[in-house]
Design a protein around this motif. Structure first.
Motif, PDB file in Angstrom:
ATOM      1  N   PHE A 159      -6.100   2.240   3.831  1.00  0.00           N
ATOM      2  CA  PHE A 159      -5.423   1.148   3.122  1.00  0.00           C
ATOM      3  C   PHE A 159      -5.262  -0.062   4.020  1.00  0.00           C
ATOM      4  CE2 PHE A 159      -3.650   4.617   0.434  1.00  0.00           C
ATOM      5  CZ  PHE A 159      -4.085   4.121  -0.780  1.00  0.00           C
ATOM      6  N   LEU A 199      -4.269   1.731   7.342  1.00  0.00           N
ATOM      7  CA  LEU A 199      -3.555   3.003   7.274  1.00  0.00           C
ATOM      8  C   LEU A 199      -4.485   4.050   6.677  1.00  0.00           C
ATOM      9  CD1 LEU A 199       0.056   3.600   6.360  1.00  0.00           C
ATOM     10  CD2 LEU A 199      -1.656   4.763   4.973  1.00  0.00           C
ATOM     11  N   ALA A 258      -5.251   7.142   4.915  1.00  0.00           N
ATOM     12  CA  ALA A 258      -4.519   8.043   4.018  1.00  0.00           C
ATOM     13  C   ALA A 258      -5.248   9.382   3.874  1.00  0.00           C
ATOM     14  CB  ALA A 258      -4.332   7.392   2.657  1.00  0.00           C
ATOM     15  N   PRO A 264       2.396  17.981   2.662  1.00  0.00           N
ATOM     16  CA  PRO A 264       3.604  17.219   2.958  1.00  0.00           C
ATOM     17  C   PRO A 264       3.583  15.844   2.295  1.00  0.00           C
ATOM     18  CG  PRO A 264       2.180  17.370   4.897  1.00  0.00           C
ATOM     19  CD  PRO A 264       1.608  18.282   3.860  1.00  0.00           C
ATOM     20  N   SER A 265       4.763  15.276   2.147  1.00  0.00           N
ATOM     21  CA  SER A 265       4.902  13.972   1.510  1.00  0.00           C
ATOM     22  C   SER A 265       4.119  12.920   2.299  1.00  0.00           C
ATOM     23  CB  SER A 265       6.379  13.601   1.453  1.00  0.00           C
ATOM     24  OG  SER A 265       6.542  12.442   0.711  1.00  0.00           O
ATOM     25  N   GLY A 266       3.413  12.077   1.563  1.00  0.00           N
ATOM     26  CA  GLY A 266       2.692  10.980   2.196  1.00  0.00           C
ATOM     27  C   GLY A 266       1.341  11.357   2.762  1.00  0.00           C
ATOM     28  N   CYS A 267       0.852  12.567   2.421  1.00  0.00           N
ATOM     29  CA  CYS A 267      -0.408  13.011   3.016  1.00  0.00           C
ATOM     30  C   CYS A 267      -1.609  12.530   2.201  1.00  0.00           C
ATOM     31  CB  CYS A 267      -0.442  14.527   3.147  1.00  0.00           C
ATOM     32  SG  CYS A 267      -0.626  15.387   1.587  1.00  0.00           S
ATOM     33  N   GLY A 268      -1.364  11.886   1.085  1.00  0.00           N
ATOM     34  CA  GLY A 268      -2.486  11.308   0.344  1.00  0.00           C
ATOM     35  C   GLY A 268      -2.862  12.045  -0.933  1.00  0.00           C
ATOM     36  N   LYS A 269      -1.971  12.884  -1.465  1.00  0.00           N
ATOM     37  CA  LYS A 269      -2.279  13.624  -2.693  1.00  0.00           C
ATOM     38  C   LYS A 269      -2.437  12.685  -3.889  1.00  0.00           C
ATOM     39  CE  LYS A 269       1.496  16.028  -2.302  1.00  0.00           C
ATOM     40  NZ  LYS A 269       2.117  15.408  -1.116  1.00  0.00           N
ATOM     41  N   SER A 270      -1.475  11.778  -4.019  1.00  0.00           N
ATOM     42  CA  SER A 270      -1.579  10.822  -5.129  1.00  0.00           C
ATOM     43  C   SER A 270      -2.822   9.961  -4.975  1.00  0.00           C
ATOM     44  CB  SER A 270      -0.337   9.929  -5.180  1.00  0.00           C
ATOM     45  OG  SER A 270       0.813  10.709  -5.359  1.00  0.00           O
ATOM     46  N   THR A 271      -3.102   9.593  -3.736  1.00  0.00           N
ATOM     47  CA  THR A 271      -4.293   8.798  -3.456  1.00  0.00           C
ATOM     48  C   THR A 271      -5.539   9.522  -3.945  1.00  0.00           C
ATOM     49  OG1 THR A 271      -3.188   7.885  -1.523  1.00  0.00           O
ATOM     50  CG2 THR A 271      -5.585   7.663  -1.611  1.00  0.00           C
ATOM     51  N   GLU A 298       2.705  15.646  -9.684  1.00  0.00           N
ATOM     52  CA  GLU A 298       4.062  16.194  -9.695  1.00  0.00           C
ATOM     53  C   GLU A 298       4.736  16.000 -11.047  1.00  0.00           C
ATOM     54  OE1 GLU A 298       6.430  15.048  -6.314  1.00  0.00           O
ATOM     55  OE2 GLU A 298       4.660  14.433  -5.222  1.00  0.00           O
ATOM     56  N   HIS A 319       4.888  20.219  -5.258  1.00  0.00           N
ATOM     57  CA  HIS A 319       5.549  20.609  -4.016  1.00  0.00           C
ATOM     58  C   HIS A 319       6.033  22.049  -4.116  1.00  0.00           C
ATOM     59  CE1 HIS A 319       5.545  16.983  -1.691  1.00  0.00           C
ATOM     60  NE2 HIS A 319       5.901  16.274  -2.747  1.00  0.00           N
ATOM     61  N   ARG A 347      -0.549  13.038   7.054  1.00  0.00           N
ATOM     62  CA  ARG A 347      -1.461  11.914   7.124  1.00  0.00           C
ATOM     63  C   ARG A 347      -2.120  11.800   8.493  1.00  0.00           C
ATOM     64  NH1 ARG A 347       1.786   7.256   6.505  1.00  0.00           N
ATOM     65  NH2 ARG A 347       1.186   6.702   8.602  1.00  0.00           N
TER      66      ARG A 347
HETATM   67  N1  LIG Z   1      -1.706   0.896  -2.326  1.00  0.00           N
HETATM   68  C1  LIG Z   1      -1.379   1.304  -1.092  1.00  0.00           C
HETATM   69  N2  LIG Z   1      -1.420   0.435  -0.066  1.00  0.00           N
HETATM   70  C2  LIG Z   1      -1.089   0.832   1.190  1.00  0.00           C
HETATM   71  N3  LIG Z   1      -0.716   2.063   1.513  1.00  0.00           N
HETATM   72  C3  LIG Z   1      -0.662   2.979   0.531  1.00  0.00           C
HETATM   73  C4  LIG Z   1      -0.986   2.653  -0.823  1.00  0.00           C
HETATM   74  N4  LIG Z   1      -0.837   3.765  -1.581  1.00  0.00           N
HETATM   75  C5  LIG Z   1      -0.445   4.728  -0.743  1.00  0.00           C
HETATM   76  N5  LIG Z   1      -0.335   4.276   0.522  1.00  0.00           N
HETATM   77  C6  LIG Z   1       0.021   5.073   1.717  1.00  0.00           C
HETATM   78  O1  LIG Z   1      -0.897   6.115   1.818  1.00  0.00           O
HETATM   79  C7  LIG Z   1      -0.251   7.315   2.196  1.00  0.00           C
HETATM   80  C8  LIG Z   1      -0.537   8.404   1.185  1.00  0.00           C
HETATM   81  O2  LIG Z   1       0.149   8.057  -0.021  1.00  0.00           O
HETATM   82  P1  LIG Z   1       0.188   9.023  -1.268  1.00  0.00           P
HETATM   83  O3  LIG Z   1       1.036   8.351  -2.283  1.00  0.00           O
HETATM   84  O4  LIG Z   1      -1.186   9.370  -1.662  1.00  0.00           O
HETATM   85  O5  LIG Z   1       0.928  10.291  -0.672  1.00  0.00           O
HETATM   86  P2  LIG Z   1       1.405  11.613  -1.443  1.00  0.00           P
HETATM   87  O6  LIG Z   1       0.755  12.747  -0.757  1.00  0.00           O
HETATM   88  O7  LIG Z   1       1.191  11.465  -2.900  1.00  0.00           O
HETATM   89  O8  LIG Z   1       2.947  11.628  -1.095  1.00  0.00           O
HETATM   90  P3  LIG Z   1       4.156  12.154  -2.009  1.00  0.00           P
HETATM   91  O9  LIG Z   1       4.126  13.652  -1.910  1.00  0.00           O
HETATM   92  O10 LIG Z   1       5.367  11.582  -1.338  1.00  0.00           O
HETATM   93  O11 LIG Z   1       3.949  11.651  -3.382  1.00  0.00           O
HETATM   94  C9  LIG Z   1       1.224   6.986   2.328  1.00  0.00           C
HETATM   95  O12 LIG Z   1       1.503   6.799   3.685  1.00  0.00           O
HETATM   96  C10 LIG Z   1       1.387   5.711   1.578  1.00  0.00           C
HETATM   97  O13 LIG Z   1       2.394   4.927   2.158  1.00  0.00           O
END
Ligand SMILES: Nc1ncnc2c1ncn2[C@@H]1O[C@H](COP(=O)(O)OP(=O)(O)OP(=O)(O)O)[C@@H](O)[C@H]1O
Ligand SMILES: [Mg+2]
Lengths: 260, 260
Positions: free
Chosen positions: A17, A26, A28, A47-54, A166, A199, A217
């Motif tokens: 990102f 960053l 992801a 874990p939270s923030g590891c990029g699952k939503s991404t 989730e 989770h 991450r």
């Molecule tokens: N559009 C974006 N621009 C910049 N950074 C982003 C963007 N979307 C996500 N991130 C970063 O990428 C990383 C992964 O985000 P993501 O939302 O995929 O995590 P996640 O595994 O879904 O976390 P959670 O379990 O908390 O939902 C995070 O550090 C987030 O801050």
């Protein structure tokens, strides 16, 4: 061999990102390769923030890989489309439309004939236990009902891939279990390919054909658990007691905590 | 039950406050604490009110004055809404369009209307047009800013959900963004009406022969402090009434405001 079977493929995918000019950006996701076959139910844990939503966003076409390819049926994902439905953690219902119109939204936007919309929406409202709530405004529904609407809204378009981020984590345990049963029933009725982020390790063990465990991450896959040998119907009651399930639970837990 | 009681108590407090202000005013004028040439007594103001109500003020009835003012304000308000809502929402939706309009509005917003009123009169003449345009310029920025800000705040999940269901950019804007922003838009419109209202007196400074603002200004020139008080009371009370009506409209139009 698996190459030919896979419906959805991640081929050495990385996402960075905010990489502008010389800046670092960053990271992801890093070097993700996954093959998901047609009708498979994959749960993503990590874990939270590891990029699952991404990762889900990549499949949905909201976002594109920095490196590597994401392909559906062998074709690169280029844009969002109704063949890939997404259910978010927040139901994101359209409060200005009633429940029926919420579910009909996608079909309307794509110009499906009125009679067909009515028939399909009614059918899904029946399936998801929403019958009688047609005229309700979404903001008057309970959390569980809202997610039923969100699920119906997506399923009514008959997607190939169902992406769920989730979806049940904001629900109370009883409602969550109800929704898991519903999802299972729907899945038994008509297989679609599902990627579900959660989770809740027990939820993953109960629902998944395969569990992918992600590191912190930058996210990459650190463990993969295949559950296809275990039959669906009797799994929930056994989950807590069965030694192999307890072992799996511990294995996932350890993997997540070690790499967090 | 106790909530009702609390409400009742608060209404009583408000009523008592208003009563106190009137009693103080009455005592101050009747006991000679203040010069009644500068601060007219409640009785004198009431008499002036009856006089204007029955005999009018300078060739126009009270209702005609009020109607003239509200008419100008209403036209300006409608114009500002028709311009401000689409421009604001499109500016928020398309950042490049925002780059055109936002600086212009930001420049205009803090300007006191009187600073450019003379120019408007020179360009548009002494008639109603210059007054209406002045009020329009006063009403436009709050609406524009509220719409642009609201549009930018639409959660990505909302937009993505609609795109995944097959909505085009145009449909996304018309069916999702517009409605999602409607509560904030209406709040912005209410603010704009308030700003327009406070600008009324300025708008009727030059070459007017009617209007409640003009009435107050004319009374100033003639040292009719009792008439000034009447004008102020009427403006204050109609302002409250209109705001109340707008709130009712808001409740009807966007019952989902503030609900998840
Ligand atoms: N559009 C974006 N621009 C910049 N950074 C982003 C963007 N979307 C996500 N991130 C970063 O990428 C990383 C992964 O985000 P993501 O939302 O995929 O995590 P996640 O595994 O879904 O976390 P959670 O379990 O908390 O939902 C995070 O550090 C987030 O801050
Ligand atoms: Mg997430």
């Amino acid at each position: 061999m698996e190459e030919t079977e896979a419906l959805l493929q991640f081929d050495r995918v990385s996402v960075v990102f905010g990489k502008a000019g010389g800046s670092e950006g960053l990271q992801a996701l890093t070097d993700i390769s996954i093959n998901v076959s047609d009708g498979e139910f994959v749960c993503l844990l990590g874990p939270s923030g590891c990029g699952k939503s991404t990762l889900l966003n990549l499949v949905a076409g909201f976002l594109f890989p920095t490196e590597g390819r994401v392909t559906l049926n062998g074709e690169d994902v280029k844009q969002p489309g109704p063949d890939r439905g997404m259910v978010f953690q927040e139901p994101t219902l359209y409060n200005w439309l009633n429940v029926f119109d919420n579910i009909a939204f996608g079909l309307r936007m794509r110009g499906v004939a009125k009679a067909e919309i009515k028939e399909r929406v009614s059918r899904f409202m029946e399936l998801t236990g929403l019958k009688g709530f047609e005229q309700y405004p979404p903001y008057e529904l309970s959390g569980g009902m809202k997610q039923r609407v969100a699920l119906s809204r997506v399923l009514v378009s008959d997607p190939k891939v169902l992406l769920m981020d989730e979806p049940f984590s904001a629900l109370d345990p009883a409602t969550r279990q109800e929704m898991q049963n519903l999802l299972e029933a729907l899945q038994n009725r008509r297989k679609c390919t599902i990627l579900l982020v959660t989770h809740d390790i027990n939820e993953a063990l109960y629902l998944a054909d395969r569990i992918l465990v992600f590191s912190a991450r930058p996210g990459h896959i650190i463990d993969e658990i295949d559950l296809r040998g275990i039959s669906f119907t009797d799994r929930r009651s056994e989950i807590i007691e069965r030694p192999d399930m307890t072992a799996l639970h511990k294995r996932i837990m350890d993997a997540v905590t070690q790499h967090a | 039950m106790s909530e009702k009681r609390e409400r009742f108590i608060r209404i009583c407090i408000t009523a008592a406050t208003i009563l106190c202000v009137f009693v103080l005013w009455f005592l101050a004028t009747s006991l000679g604490w203040v010069n009644t040439r500068l601060v007219p007594s409640p009785g004198a103001v009431w008499n002036a009110f009856i006089e204007i109500l029955t005999g009018g003020y300078k060739n126009n009835t009270l209702l005609a004055h009020l109607g003239a003012s509200l008419g100008r304000l209403l036209i300006a308000f409608c114009g500002a809404t028709l311009l401000g809502v689409p421009l604001g929402m499109l500016s928020g939706f398309h950042p490049r369009l925002g780059a055109v309009f936002e600086p212009l509005v930001e420049f205009f917003r803090p300007l006191p209307p009187l600073a450019y009123y003379v120019l408007l009169v020179l360009w548009l003449g002494l008639g109603n047009e210059s007054k209406i345009v002045l009020l329009l310029f006063a009403c436009l920025p709050p609406i524009f800013v509220a719409c642009a800000a609201a549009t930018k705040r639409v959660p990505a999940d909302y937009k993505n959900s609609a795109r995944a269901l097959g909505a085009s950019q145009r449909q996304l804007f018309l069916h999702i963004v517009f409605f999602y922003c409607l509560p904030d838009t209406l709040t912005g419109m209410r603010t704009a009406f308030g700003v327009g209202y406070t600008t009324l007196v300025s708008a009727e400074m030059v070459a007017a022969l009617s209007g409640i603002g003009w009435m107050v200004l004319d009374a100033q020139r003639n040292m009719r402090n009792d008439v000034i008080f009447v004008g102020i009371f009427i403006m204050g009370l109609t302002g409250i009434l209109i705001d109340f009506l707008l709130r009712r409209v808001e409740k009807r139009l966007v019952p989902w405001a503030g609900k998840a």
